[in-house]
Design a protein around this motif. Structure first.
Motif, PDB file in Angstrom:
ATOM      1  N   ARG A 142       0.799  -1.391  -0.043  1.00 41.72           N
ATOM      2  CA  ARG A 142      -0.073   0.041   0.145  1.00 41.72           C
ATOM      3  C   ARG A 142       0.856   1.453   0.018  1.00 41.72           C
ATOM      4  O   ARG A 142       0.204   2.301  -0.481  1.00 41.72           O
ATOM      5  CB  ARG A 142      -0.802   0.182   1.141  1.00 41.72           C
ATOM      6  N   GLU A 143       2.080   1.224   0.778  1.00 40.16           N
ATOM      7  CA  GLU A 143       2.767   2.355   0.776  1.00 40.16           C
ATOM      8  C   GLU A 143       3.390   2.620  -0.767  1.00 40.16           C
ATOM      9  O   GLU A 143       3.503   3.704  -0.984  1.00 40.16           O
ATOM     10  CB  GLU A 143       3.956   2.156   1.676  1.00 40.16           C
ATOM     11  N   ILE A 144       3.862   1.555  -1.406  1.00 39.45           N
ATOM     12  CA  ILE A 144       4.327   1.607  -2.698  1.00 39.45           C
ATOM     13  C   ILE A 144       3.345   2.069  -3.645  1.00 39.45           C
ATOM     14  O   ILE A 144       3.585   3.154  -4.335  1.00 39.45           O
ATOM     15  CB  ILE A 144       4.776   0.154  -3.292  1.00 39.45           C
ATOM     16  N   ASP A 145       2.094   1.931  -3.372  1.00 34.95           N
ATOM     17  CA  ASP A 145       1.001   2.283  -4.297  1.00 34.95           C
ATOM     18  C   ASP A 145       0.870   3.950  -4.047  1.00 34.95           C
ATOM     19  O   ASP A 145       0.726   4.651  -5.063  1.00 34.95           O
ATOM     20  CB  ASP A 145      -0.413   1.695  -3.977  1.00 34.95           C
ATOM     21  N   ALA A 146       0.840   4.266  -2.687  1.00 38.63           N
ATOM     22  CA  ALA A 146       0.581   5.577  -2.486  1.00 38.63           C
ATOM     23  C   ALA A 146       1.878   6.436  -3.022  1.00 38.63           C
ATOM     24  O   ALA A 146       1.491   7.698  -3.598  1.00 38.63           O
ATOM     25  CB  ALA A 146       0.791   5.851  -0.684  1.00 38.63           C
ATOM     26  N   VAL A 147       3.210   6.010  -2.917  1.00 42.31           N
ATOM     27  CA  VAL A 147       4.356   6.715  -3.500  1.00 42.31           C
ATOM     28  C   VAL A 147       4.114   6.843  -5.068  1.00 42.31           C
ATOM     29  O   VAL A 147       4.742   7.777  -5.616  1.00 42.31           O
ATOM     30  CB  VAL A 147       5.517   6.055  -2.797  1.00 42.31           C
ATOM     31  N   ARG A 148       3.842   5.498  -5.605  1.00 41.49           N
ATOM     32  CA  ARG A 148       3.491   5.920  -7.022  1.00 41.49           C
ATOM     33  C   ARG A 148       2.479   6.535  -7.336  1.00 41.49           C
ATOM     34  O   ARG A 148       2.585   7.468  -8.443  1.00 41.49           O
ATOM     35  CB  ARG A 148       2.946   4.178  -7.386  1.00 41.49           C
ATOM     36  N   LEU A 149       1.463   6.927  -6.819  1.00 36.65           N
ATOM     37  CA  LEU A 149       0.515   7.857  -7.006  1.00 36.65           C
ATOM     38  C   LEU A 149       0.918   9.427  -6.968  1.00 36.65           C
ATOM     39  O   LEU A 149       0.790  10.208  -7.594  1.00 36.65           O
ATOM     40  CB  LEU A 149      -0.723   7.787  -6.124  1.00 36.65           C
ATOM     41  N   ALA A 151       4.129  10.018  -7.347  1.00 36.32           N
ATOM     42  CA  ALA A 151       4.979  10.212  -8.525  1.00 36.32           C
ATOM     43  C   ALA A 151       4.176  10.691  -9.853  1.00 36.32           C
ATOM     44  O   ALA A 151       4.633  11.418 -10.495  1.00 36.32           O
ATOM     45  CB  ALA A 151       5.786   9.019  -8.800  1.00 36.32           C
ATOM     46  N   GLU A 152       3.221  10.303  -9.857  1.00 39.76           N
ATOM     47  CA  GLU A 152       2.284  10.357 -10.963  1.00 39.76           C
ATOM     48  C   GLU A 152       1.490  11.847 -10.957  1.00 39.76           C
ATOM     49  O   GLU A 152       0.618  12.039 -11.714  1.00 39.76           O
ATOM     50  CB  GLU A 152       0.964   9.328 -11.068  1.00 39.76           C
ATOM     51  N   GLY A 153       1.770  12.462  -9.700  1.00 40.48           N
ATOM     52  CA  GLY A 153       1.246  13.593  -9.678  1.00 40.48           C
ATOM     53  C   GLY A 153      -0.174  13.733  -8.820  1.00 40.48           C
ATOM     54  O   GLY A 153      -0.908  15.019  -8.797  1.00 40.48           O
ATOM     55  N   PHE A 154      -0.752  12.814  -8.233  1.00 41.61           N
ATOM     56  CA  PHE A 154      -1.880  12.809  -7.591  1.00 41.61           C
ATOM     57  C   PHE A 154      -1.756  13.670  -6.229  1.00 41.61           C
ATOM     58  O   PHE A 154      -0.642  13.533  -5.615  1.00 41.61           O
ATOM     59  CB  PHE A 154      -2.267  11.384  -7.257  1.00 41.61           C
ATOM     60  N   ARG A 155      -3.091  14.545  -6.080  1.00 50.53           N
ATOM     61  CA  ARG A 155      -2.940  15.053  -4.769  1.00 50.53           C
ATOM     62  C   ARG A 155      -3.364  14.155  -3.738  1.00 50.53           C
ATOM     63  O   ARG A 155      -3.847  13.013  -3.873  1.00 50.53           O
ATOM     64  CB  ARG A 155      -3.887  16.436  -4.724  1.00 50.53           C
ATOM     65  N   THR A 156      -3.289  14.473  -2.353  1.00 48.40           N
ATOM     66  CA  THR A 156      -3.642  13.687  -1.216  1.00 48.40           C
ATOM     67  C   THR A 156      -4.856  13.060  -1.292  1.00 48.40           C
ATOM     68  O   THR A 156      -5.345  12.009  -1.190  1.00 48.40           O
ATOM     69  CB  THR A 156      -3.188  14.358  -0.110  1.00 48.40           C
ATOM     70  N   SER A 157      -5.954  14.133  -1.545  1.00 50.30           N
ATOM     71  CA  SER A 157      -7.367  13.473  -1.725  1.00 50.30           C
ATOM     72  C   SER A 157      -7.524  12.596  -2.947  1.00 50.30           C
ATOM     73  O   SER A 157      -8.388  11.664  -2.796  1.00 50.30           O
ATOM     74  CB  SER A 157      -8.125  14.787  -1.903  1.00 50.30           C
ATOM     75  N   GLU A 158      -6.697  12.948  -3.981  1.00 52.69           N
ATOM     76  CA  GLU A 158      -6.985  11.908  -5.078  1.00 52.69           C
ATOM     77  C   GLU A 158      -6.208  10.373  -4.644  1.00 52.69           C
ATOM     78  O   GLU A 158      -6.747   9.364  -5.043  1.00 52.69           O
ATOM     79  CB  GLU A 158      -6.371  12.242  -6.313  1.00 52.69           C
ATOM     80  N   ILE A 159      -5.075  10.586  -4.003  1.00 51.74           N
ATOM     81  CA  ILE A 159      -4.517   9.152  -3.498  1.00 51.74           C
ATOM     82  C   ILE A 159      -5.564   8.567  -2.487  1.00 51.74           C
ATOM     83  O   ILE A 159      -5.838   7.292  -2.798  1.00 51.74           O
ATOM     84  CB  ILE A 159      -3.174   9.555  -2.797  1.00 51.74           C
ATOM     85  N   ALA A 160      -6.156   9.341  -1.711  1.00 54.11           N
ATOM     86  CA  ALA A 160      -6.973   8.553  -0.992  1.00 54.11           C
ATOM     87  C   ALA A 160      -8.235   8.074  -1.613  1.00 54.11           C
ATOM     88  O   ALA A 160      -8.751   6.810  -1.286  1.00 54.11           O
ATOM     89  CB  ALA A 160      -7.688   9.783   0.272  1.00 54.11           C
ATOM     90  N   LEU A 163      -6.930   4.727  -3.138  1.00 48.53           N
ATOM     91  CA  LEU A 163      -6.527   3.776  -2.510  1.00 48.53           C
ATOM     92  C   LEU A 163      -7.947   3.078  -1.464  1.00 48.53           C
ATOM     93  O   LEU A 163      -7.678   2.443  -0.517  1.00 48.53           O
ATOM     94  CB  LEU A 163      -5.453   4.013  -1.561  1.00 48.53           C
ATOM     95  N   ALA A 164      -8.925   4.028  -1.655  1.00 47.69           N
ATOM     96  CA  ALA A 164     -10.028   3.703  -0.582  1.00 47.69           C
ATOM     97  C   ALA A 164      -9.789   3.875   0.823  1.00 47.69           C
ATOM     98  O   ALA A 164      -9.956   2.982   1.741  1.00 47.69           O
ATOM     99  CB  ALA A 164     -10.844   2.532  -0.985  1.00 47.69           C
ATOM    100  N   CYS A 165      -9.416   5.080   1.036  1.00 44.97           N
ATOM    101  CA  CYS A 165      -8.861   5.461   2.466  1.00 44.97           C
ATOM    102  C   CYS A 165      -9.070   6.690   2.746  1.00 44.97           C
ATOM    103  O   CYS A 165      -9.429   7.615   1.850  1.00 44.97           O
ATOM    104  CB  CYS A 165      -7.428   4.833   2.958  1.00 44.97           C
ATOM    105  N   SER A 166      -8.962   7.330   3.938  1.00 47.45           N
ATOM    106  CA  SER A 166      -8.977   8.794   4.293  1.00 47.45           C
ATOM    107  C   SER A 166      -7.668   9.541   3.943  1.00 47.45           C
ATOM    108  O   SER A 166      -6.821   8.870   4.030  1.00 47.45           O
ATOM    109  CB  SER A 166      -9.415   8.965   5.650  1.00 47.45           C
ATOM    110  N   GLU A 167      -7.729  10.711   3.830  1.00 51.05           N
ATOM    111  CA  GLU A 167      -6.803  11.430   3.484  1.00 51.05           C
ATOM    112  C   GLU A 167      -5.715  11.376   4.831  1.00 51.05           C
ATOM    113  O   GLU A 167      -4.451  11.573   4.723  1.00 51.05           O
ATOM    114  CB  GLU A 167      -7.171  12.953   3.317  1.00 51.05           C
ATOM    115  N   ALA A 168      -6.281  11.120   5.970  1.00 48.69           N
ATOM    116  CA  ALA A 168      -5.291  11.470   6.935  1.00 48.69           C
ATOM    117  C   ALA A 168      -4.477   9.997   6.954  1.00 48.69           C
ATOM    118  O   ALA A 168      -3.280  10.052   7.604  1.00 48.69           O
ATOM    119  CB  ALA A 168      -6.177  11.186   8.417  1.00 48.69           C
ATOM    120  N   THR A 169      -5.164   8.863   6.514  1.00 45.08           N
ATOM    121  CA  THR A 169      -4.321   7.577   6.321  1.00 45.08           C
ATOM    122  C   THR A 169      -3.174   7.665   5.362  1.00 45.08           C
ATOM    123  O   THR A 169      -2.120   7.211   5.719  1.00 45.08           O
ATOM    124  CB  THR A 169      -5.484   6.356   5.993  1.00 45.08           C
TER     125      THR A 169
END
Length: 200
Positions: A142-149, A151-160, A163-169
């Motif tokens: 999951r951490e790799i997925d977050a870092v990959r996103l 790298a692709e320019g996603f904002r925190t809200s878009e990554i959340a 990944l189907a989780c909260s921005e805080a997560t």
């Protein structure tokens, strides 16, 4: 400065005398195994788990193995029992042996063939890290997925959302990666992941 206490373990007395002669150095003092040596030189034609286990019972002793017969499958057990270096018999010289022994004691030298290094990394990945959901470079899937996103320019809200989780997560996940790996920013985390081959 006191010389380093070193025990030589070899079933063959000729081999033992040869190893002792190679260790003739002011920085080394040959002692018996019962004296609680800092380093043990284990010199056998073939090293088995029984040999390694015997060294492991000398609590705190590091081990330099000199052999032409060491099974790659035994490397994790060997390392867990204090083996630091495995030197092929034909490649041992007095200078190389003394260097390996001194380096084993202070943690500055470890000598493993490419085959043994690969076997150790494979075993660590399979038996230790993957069972905890980690990769060799220290990131979970999951951490790799977050870092990959990232790298692709996603904002925190878009990554959340991805990944189907909260921005805080997401923030906590990225902060945990950076803290654990000593990284200073999300950009640094992305660069680390690229270098480690986790993302492309």
């Amino acid at each position: 400065m006191h010389p380093l206490s070193v025990a030589v373990h070899a079933a063959d007395p000729v081999t033992r005398r040869g190893v002792v002669a190679m260790l003739a150095d002011d920085r080394v003092e040959i002692v018996g195994e019962a004296a609680g040596p800092a380093v043990v030189v284990l010199a056998e034609p073939a090293v088995t788990g029984r040999h390694v286990d015997a060294v492991g019972r000398m609590r705190g002793a590091k081990c330099v193995v000199v052999t032409d017969g060491f099974a790659a499958a035994d490397i994790l057990f060997a390392v867990q029992n204090g083996v630091v270096s495995v030197l092929p018999t034909a490649e041992v010289s007095p200078r190389r042996l003394v260097s390996a022994v001194l380096g084993a004691a202070d943690g500055s030298v470890a000598v493993l063939s490419c085959e043994l290094q690969s076997a150790l990394l494979r075993t660590l990945r399979g038996q230790v890290l993957e069972s905890c959901g980690m990769t060799l470079p220290g990131m979970g899937a999951r951490e790799i997925d977050a870092v990959r996103l990232v790298a692709e320019g996603f904002r925190t809200s878009e990554i959340a959302a991805e990944l189907a989780c909260s921005e805080a997560t997401v923030k906590a996940m990225l902060r945990a990666v950076m803290t654990r790996l000593g990284l200073t920013s999300k950009t640094h985390a992305v660069a680390y992941a690229f270098r480690a081959g986790l993302i492309s």
